[in-house]
Design a protein around this motif. Structure first.
Motif, PDB file in Angstrom:
ATOM      1  N   ASN A  52       0.823  -1.212   0.000  1.00  0.00           N
ATOM      2  CA  ASN A  52       0.000   0.000   0.000  1.00  0.00           C
ATOM      3  C   ASN A  52       0.857   1.262   0.000  1.00  0.00           C
ATOM      4  OD1 ASN A  52       0.672  -0.971   2.680  1.00  0.00           O
ATOM      5  ND2 ASN A  52      -0.607   0.660   3.526  1.00  0.00           N
ATOM      6  N   HIS A  53       2.187   1.114   0.089  1.00  0.00           N
ATOM      7  CA  HIS A  53       3.093   2.257   0.129  1.00  0.00           C
ATOM      8  C   HIS A  53       3.832   2.460  -1.197  1.00  0.00           C
ATOM      9  CE1 HIS A  53       3.494   2.236   4.829  1.00  0.00           C
ATOM     10  NE2 HIS A  53       2.251   2.380   4.408  1.00  0.00           N
ATOM     11  N   THR A  54       3.184   2.160  -2.318  1.00  0.00           N
ATOM     12  CA  THR A  54       3.752   2.440  -3.638  1.00  0.00           C
ATOM     13  C   THR A  54       3.133   3.731  -4.184  1.00  0.00           C
ATOM     14  OG1 THR A  54       2.086   1.333  -5.003  1.00  0.00           O
ATOM     15  CG2 THR A  54       3.812  -0.064  -4.027  1.00  0.00           C
ATOM     16  N   PRO A  55       3.636   4.246  -5.310  1.00  0.00           N
ATOM     17  CA  PRO A  55       3.070   5.497  -5.863  1.00  0.00           C
ATOM     18  C   PRO A  55       1.608   5.407  -6.272  1.00  0.00           C
ATOM     19  CG  PRO A  55       5.253   5.107  -6.770  1.00  0.00           C
ATOM     20  CD  PRO A  55       4.882   3.877  -6.003  1.00  0.00           C
ATOM     21  N   THR A  56       1.090   4.190  -6.510  1.00  0.00           N
ATOM     22  CA  THR A  56      -0.329   4.046  -6.834  1.00  0.00           C
ATOM     23  C   THR A  56      -1.125   3.427  -5.695  1.00  0.00           C
ATOM     24  OG1 THR A  56      -0.061   1.841  -7.815  1.00  0.00           O
ATOM     25  CG2 THR A  56       0.232   3.744  -9.290  1.00  0.00           C
ATOM     26  N   GLY A  57      -0.463   3.142  -4.579  1.00  0.00           N
ATOM     27  CA  GLY A  57      -1.151   2.551  -3.439  1.00  0.00           C
ATOM     28  C   GLY A  57      -1.386   1.062  -3.559  1.00  0.00           C
ATOM     29  N   ALA A  58      -0.717   0.392  -4.511  1.00  0.00           N
ATOM     30  CA  ALA A  58      -0.903  -1.046  -4.682  1.00  0.00           C
ATOM     31  C   ALA A  58       0.279  -1.653  -5.417  1.00  0.00           C
ATOM     32  CB  ALA A  58      -2.200  -1.336  -5.443  1.00  0.00           C
ATOM     33  N   PHE A  59       0.408  -2.975  -5.297  1.00  0.00           N
ATOM     34  CA  PHE A  59       1.577  -3.699  -5.802  1.00  0.00           C
ATOM     35  C   PHE A  59       1.712  -3.689  -7.310  1.00  0.00           C
ATOM     36  CE2 PHE A  59      -1.719  -6.783  -6.379  1.00  0.00           C
ATOM     37  CZ  PHE A  59      -1.278  -7.717  -7.307  1.00  0.00           C
ATOM     38  N   LYS A  60       0.613  -3.529  -8.040  1.00  0.00           N
ATOM     39  CA  LYS A  60       0.638  -3.764  -9.480  1.00  0.00           C
ATOM     40  C   LYS A  60       1.447  -2.734 -10.254  1.00  0.00           C
ATOM     41  CE  LYS A  60      -3.225  -6.822 -10.105  1.00  0.00           C
ATOM     42  NZ  LYS A  60      -4.326  -7.214 -10.986  1.00  0.00           N
ATOM     43  N   VAL A  61       1.740  -1.603  -9.648  1.00  0.00           N
ATOM     44  CA  VAL A  61       2.554  -0.602 -10.349  1.00  0.00           C
ATOM     45  C   VAL A  61       3.898  -1.185 -10.759  1.00  0.00           C
ATOM     46  CG1 VAL A  61       3.569   0.383  -8.246  1.00  0.00           C
ATOM     47  CG2 VAL A  61       3.342   1.791 -10.298  1.00  0.00           C
ATOM     48  N   ARG A  62       4.400  -2.157 -10.012  1.00  0.00           N
ATOM     49  CA  ARG A  62       5.687  -2.784 -10.337  1.00  0.00           C
ATOM     50  C   ARG A  62       5.615  -3.467 -11.707  1.00  0.00           C
ATOM     51  NH1 ARG A  62       8.853  -3.844  -5.594  1.00  0.00           N
ATOM     52  NH2 ARG A  62       7.811  -3.216  -3.665  1.00  0.00           N
ATOM     53  N   GLY A  63       4.539  -4.210 -11.939  1.00  0.00           N
ATOM     54  CA  GLY A  63       4.368  -4.870 -13.224  1.00  0.00           C
ATOM     55  C   GLY A  63       4.179  -3.882 -14.350  1.00  0.00           C
ATOM     56  N   GLY A  64       3.437  -2.808 -14.082  1.00  0.00           N
ATOM     57  CA  GLY A  64       3.243  -1.792 -15.107  1.00  0.00           C
ATOM     58  C   GLY A  64       4.545  -1.158 -15.546  1.00  0.00           C
ATOM     59  N   LEU A  65       5.433  -0.894 -14.601  1.00  0.00           N
ATOM     60  CA  LEU A  65       6.725  -0.285 -14.929  1.00  0.00           C
ATOM     61  C   LEU A  65       7.560  -1.202 -15.810  1.00  0.00           C
ATOM     62  CD1 LEU A  65       7.552   1.251 -11.444  1.00  0.00           C
ATOM     63  CD2 LEU A  65       7.124   2.543 -13.543  1.00  0.00           C
ATOM     64  N   GLU A  69       8.257  -0.337 -19.828  1.00  0.00           N
ATOM     65  CA  GLU A  69       9.653  -0.120 -20.215  1.00  0.00           C
ATOM     66  C   GLU A  69      10.033  -1.034 -21.361  1.00  0.00           C
ATOM     67  OE1 GLU A  69      13.862  -0.594 -20.595  1.00  0.00           O
ATOM     68  OE2 GLU A  69      12.503  -2.196 -19.911  1.00  0.00           O
ATOM     69  N   ARG A  70       9.647  -2.297 -21.283  1.00  0.00           N
ATOM     70  CA  ARG A  70       9.945  -3.248 -22.352  1.00  0.00           C
ATOM     71  C   ARG A  70       9.217  -2.880 -23.631  1.00  0.00           C
ATOM     72  NH1 ARG A  70       6.813  -6.107 -25.408  1.00  0.00           N
ATOM     73  NH2 ARG A  70       5.560  -6.643 -23.590  1.00  0.00           N
ATOM     74  N   LEU A  71       7.936  -2.520 -23.532  1.00  0.00           N
ATOM     75  CA  LEU A  71       7.150  -2.155 -24.714  1.00  0.00           C
ATOM     76  C   LEU A  71       7.743  -0.942 -25.409  1.00  0.00           C
ATOM     77  CD1 LEU A  71       4.561  -2.651 -26.416  1.00  0.00           C
ATOM     78  CD2 LEU A  71       3.393  -1.059 -24.873  1.00  0.00           C
ATOM     79  N   ASN A  72       8.093   0.085 -24.645  1.00  0.00           N
ATOM     80  CA  ASN A  72       8.623   1.310 -25.235  1.00  0.00           C
ATOM     81  C   ASN A  72      10.009   1.083 -25.843  1.00  0.00           C
ATOM     82  OD1 ASN A  72       8.107   4.017 -25.873  1.00  0.00           O
ATOM     83  ND2 ASN A  72       9.330   4.742 -24.155  1.00  0.00           N
ATOM     84  N   ARG A  73      10.765   0.165 -25.263  1.00  0.00           N
ATOM     85  CA  ARG A  73      12.100  -0.144 -25.801  1.00  0.00           C
ATOM     86  C   ARG A  73      11.998  -0.941 -27.095  1.00  0.00           C
ATOM     87  NH1 ARG A  73      14.298  -4.583 -23.913  1.00  0.00           N
ATOM     88  NH2 ARG A  73      13.285  -4.270 -21.884  1.00  0.00           N
ATOM     89  N   GLU A  74      11.074  -1.890 -27.157  1.00  0.00           N
ATOM     90  CA  GLU A  74      10.969  -2.767 -28.315  1.00  0.00           C
ATOM     91  C   GLU A  74      10.055  -2.207 -29.406  1.00  0.00           C
ATOM     92  OE1 GLU A  74       9.785  -6.621 -26.973  1.00  0.00           O
ATOM     93  OE2 GLU A  74      11.661  -6.996 -25.889  1.00  0.00           O
ATOM     94  N   ARG A  75       9.027  -1.433 -28.994  1.00  0.00           N
ATOM     95  CA  ARG A  75       8.066  -0.896 -29.974  1.00  0.00           C
ATOM     96  C   ARG A  75       7.787   0.565 -29.660  1.00  0.00           C
ATOM     97  NH1 ARG A  75       2.881  -4.283 -30.031  1.00  0.00           N
ATOM     98  NH2 ARG A  75       2.475  -2.817 -31.727  1.00  0.00           N
ATOM     99  N   PRO A  76       8.770   1.442 -29.907  1.00  0.00           N
ATOM    100  CA  PRO A  76       8.626   2.842 -29.505  1.00  0.00           C
ATOM    101  C   PRO A  76       7.515   3.593 -30.240  1.00  0.00           C
ATOM    102  CG  PRO A  76      10.594   2.524 -30.836  1.00  0.00           C
ATOM    103  CD  PRO A  76      10.083   1.166 -30.513  1.00  0.00           C
ATOM    104  N   ARG A  77       7.019   3.050 -31.338  1.00  0.00           N
ATOM    105  CA  ARG A  77       5.972   3.739 -32.102  1.00  0.00           C
ATOM    106  C   ARG A  77       4.589   3.135 -31.867  1.00  0.00           C
ATOM    107  NH1 ARG A  77      10.493   3.678 -35.286  1.00  0.00           N
ATOM    108  NH2 ARG A  77      11.231   5.735 -35.991  1.00  0.00           N
ATOM    109  N   VAL A  78       4.417   2.369 -30.803  1.00  0.00           N
ATOM    110  CA  VAL A  78       3.117   1.769 -30.521  1.00  0.00           C
ATOM    111  C   VAL A  78       2.054   2.861 -30.373  1.00  0.00           C
ATOM    112  CG1 VAL A  78       3.422   1.746 -27.993  1.00  0.00           C
ATOM    113  CG2 VAL A  78       1.931   0.055 -29.077  1.00  0.00           C
ATOM    114  N   ALA A  79       0.876   2.606 -30.954  1.00  0.00           N
ATOM    115  CA  ALA A  79      -0.190   3.623 -30.952  1.00  0.00           C
ATOM    116  C   ALA A  79      -0.755   3.864 -29.562  1.00  0.00           C
ATOM    117  CB  ALA A  79      -1.307   3.188 -31.899  1.00  0.00           C
ATOM    118  N   GLY A  80      -0.673   2.883 -28.711  1.00  0.00           N
ATOM    119  CA  GLY A  80      -1.212   3.008 -27.361  1.00  0.00           C
ATOM    120  C   GLY A  80      -1.495   1.644 -26.779  1.00  0.00           C
TER     121      GLY A  80
END
Length: 328
Positions: A52-65, A69-80
């Motif tokens: 509960n002490h992460t920037p989003t208040g939950a553990f899942k932010v770790r997976g999002g980061l 990071e991997r998506l932006n490194r491998e596919r920097p032009r992804v539409a979203g």
């Protein structure tokens, strides 16, 4: 007795340590603390991992980061990126997407937490309401991904498990050896991360999953030996409101978890109150489920050193007042 082990690793210890370094560029390791009042309440030596002490208040932010990071490194032009959530997964993608400059669309079911919806918008997500539950929203998100040319981000994937497993790495290395660890189950990334981290570290900790009695799809699957879906997921602990287990998550849980305990909403509400009274930390329903399960099994845990994952603290004020405090 043979300790359960996951069938095969998703990643190596070196990859897990690299993911932890990536996460720690954004925020420091969360605390793992021993709480004497919880120990007095339960008869066990209780350690809490405070996700509960992460920037989003939950553990899942770790997976999002890790995912972004991997998506932006491998596919920097992804539409979203597009996904579905009851809140914490969506917040993690929105938070990480803003860091990486990736547009994020999140689908939520009608009647979803107003405060979690507001948080996702505040992190920059486009929010779309669809369907009556998480699985209906997930199906619509997959459809929109094809229509709009967006990357569909599932709720369970290697990047997400690798990211959230960093909290398990912190917990196992930062606390004394744990006899048992209770972990709430939604789609399964948290418990799978704990199982895989335990196995990579060669530990003997018994890992116990927790689900709601009103949303027991993984518990039913474990009992049956194959994936079992349910028609409804009825619980006020929205982080555990899953009808359709992920097959890969189920295989890891079946291979590496000791058992799954189911808890009622009343038990979860009592655990939220106990965490507030004993630690002055506010837990959402899924965040208190681990304590609810340990208290259900207090006799078996008496005298042991037990870890609890307080997976998040994102509970609406109205829900807290109505459900936890009984102030209709």
């Amino acid at each position: 007795m043979r300790l359960p082990r996951a069938a095969s690793p998703m990643f190596t210890l070196e990859e897990l340590e690299a993911a932890a370094r990536l996460v720690h560029r954004t925020f420091a390791a969360t605390p793992q603390l021993a709480w004497p009042l919880l120990s007095a309440r339960s008869g066990a030596e209780v350690w809490v991992k405070h996700e509960n002490h992460t920037p989003t208040g939950a553990f899942k932010v770790r997976g999002g980061l890790v995912y972004m990071e991997r998506l932006n490194r491998e596919r920097p032009r992804v539409a979203g990126v597009i996904s579905a959530t009851r809140g914490n997964h969506g917040q993690s993608l929105a938070y990480a997407g803003r860091q990486q400059g990736v547009a994020v669309t999140i689908l939520v079911p009608h009647g979803n937490s107003a405060e979690k919806n507001a948080a996702m918008r505040a992190f920059g997500a486009r929010l779309v309401e669809h369907g009556e539950d998480f699985d209906a929203a997930r199906e619509e998100a997959a459809r929109l991904a094809a229509v709009e040319g967006l990357e569909f981000a599932p709720s369970f994937a290697r990047d997400l498990v690798l990211g959230v497993a960093t909290y398990a790495l912190e917990f196992f290395r930062g606390s004394p050896p744990l006899d048992a660890l209770y972990v709430p189950i939604g789609m399964g990334s948290g418990i799978c991360g704990c199982i895989l981290a335990r196995d990579l570290l060669g530990l003997t900790t018994e890992i116990i999953g927790v689900q709601s009695t009103g949303a027991p799809s993984y518990a039913l699957s474990l009992a049956a030996g194959h994936v079992v879906t349910t028609n409804r997921a009825e619980t006020r602990a929205d982080g555990m409101a899953t009808r359709v287990p992920d097959p890969q998550a189920f295989e890891i849980i079946r291979g590496g978890a000791a058992r799954i305990v189911t808890v009622t909403d009343d038990e979860v509400a009592a655990a939220i109150r106990a965490l507030w009274q004993d630690t002055h930390n506010l837990a959402e329903g899924a965040g208190a489920a681990a304590l609810a399960a340990m208290l259900q099994e207090r006799e078996a845990m008496r005298g042991k050193r037990v870890g609890l994952v307080l997976s998040g603290g994102n509970i609406d004020l109205d829900l807290f007042g109505d459900w936890v405090l009984g102030r209709a």
